[in-house]
Design a protein around this motif. Sequence first.
Motif, PDB file in Angstrom:
ATOM      1  N   LYS A 171       0.863  -1.317   0.107  1.00 49.29           N
ATOM      2  CA  LYS A 171       0.038   0.058  -0.024  1.00 49.29           C
ATOM      3  C   LYS A 171       0.742   1.268  -0.224  1.00 49.29           C
ATOM      4  CE  LYS A 171      -3.477   2.342   2.996  1.00 49.29           C
ATOM      5  NZ  LYS A 171      -4.068   2.392   4.321  1.00 49.29           N
ATOM      6  N   LYS A 172       1.754   1.153   0.870  1.00 45.57           N
ATOM      7  CA  LYS A 172       2.823   2.349   0.816  1.00 45.57           C
ATOM      8  C   LYS A 172       3.418   2.806  -0.506  1.00 45.57           C
ATOM      9  CE  LYS A 172       6.703   4.267   3.585  1.00 45.57           C
ATOM     10  NZ  LYS A 172       7.674   4.298   2.725  1.00 45.57           N
ATOM     11  N   PHE A 173       4.108   1.502  -0.955  1.00 46.00           N
ATOM     12  CA  PHE A 173       4.533   1.423  -2.409  1.00 46.00           C
ATOM     13  C   PHE A 173       3.916   2.125  -3.326  1.00 46.00           C
ATOM     14  CE2 PHE A 173       5.555  -0.041  -6.345  1.00 46.00           C
ATOM     15  CZ  PHE A 173       7.038   0.090  -6.488  1.00 46.00           C
ATOM     16  N   TYR A 174       2.414   1.835  -3.493  1.00 44.98           N
ATOM     17  CA  TYR A 174       1.541   2.256  -4.507  1.00 44.98           C
ATOM     18  C   TYR A 174       1.225   3.643  -4.603  1.00 44.98           C
ATOM     19  CZ  TYR A 174       1.305  -1.931  -7.206  1.00 44.98           C
ATOM     20  OH  TYR A 174       1.670  -2.994  -8.041  1.00 44.98           O
ATOM     21  N   THR A 175       0.815   4.110  -3.058  1.00 43.40           N
ATOM     22  CA  THR A 175       0.637   5.410  -2.864  1.00 43.40           C
ATOM     23  C   THR A 175       1.975   6.314  -3.338  1.00 43.40           C
ATOM     24  OG1 THR A 175       1.578   5.283  -0.362  1.00 43.40           O
ATOM     25  CG2 THR A 175      -1.096   5.087  -1.102  1.00 43.40           C
ATOM     26  N   GLU A 176       3.036   5.744  -2.895  1.00 43.34           N
ATOM     27  CA  GLU A 176       4.374   6.696  -3.475  1.00 43.34           C
ATOM     28  C   GLU A 176       4.516   6.754  -4.715  1.00 43.34           C
ATOM     29  OE1 GLU A 176       7.247   4.591  -1.189  1.00 43.34           O
ATOM     30  OE2 GLU A 176       7.293   5.599   0.659  1.00 43.34           O
TER      31      GLU A 176
END
Length: 208
Positions: free
Chosen positions: A128-133
Amino acid sequence: MTSIDSITLEAADAAAAERFYTTAFGLDTQLRVRASDAPTDGFRGYTLSLTVSQPADVDALIGSALDAGATTIKPATKSMWGYGGVVRAPDGAIWKVATSAKKNTGPATRKIDSIVLLLGAADIVASKKFYTEHGFTVGKSFGRMYVEFESGSSPVKLALYRRKALAKDAGVAPEGSGSHRIAVSVAARPFTDPDGFAWETTSIAAKP
């Protein structure tokens, strides 16, 4: 906001796969196919879902998929959430066809309301963090189990599901190795996510 332009599936026989998807589901602009002999075994870590408006459309699309060469993983049936079933395309991709409706309101139209790409993630929080970044906007999030991103005008929605839970929902064992046999087209720089799914710029993915 980043969003999906199209999906590219890799198949040993690309021409046959293209014929299947056109015949079974009527997919063209949202889905591309290219040839690949990359080794793959077991669950490829993703599923594709077609959301429709009523059970008659589920039956019509699954029926045409089976007629075109797909095999049944989960027969279409009623459940607490609606009605749906799961098939495996001849190229190996897993497709779920489902509706939240439990009753028909008219004859089948075969109209697809949405396409959802569900990626199996080993660590939902990290993915989730990867895709929001990478510019994706979270639409729904349920702890360490499921994340759905806003799709904007994209014909394909992106969601993350814990890998084992995704395999269970599809009706297959979670073990798998080798190539995912899928690439996602996006109008941005290419990248690879924490679970090895490749994202390509649209211009590259569109090349034959």
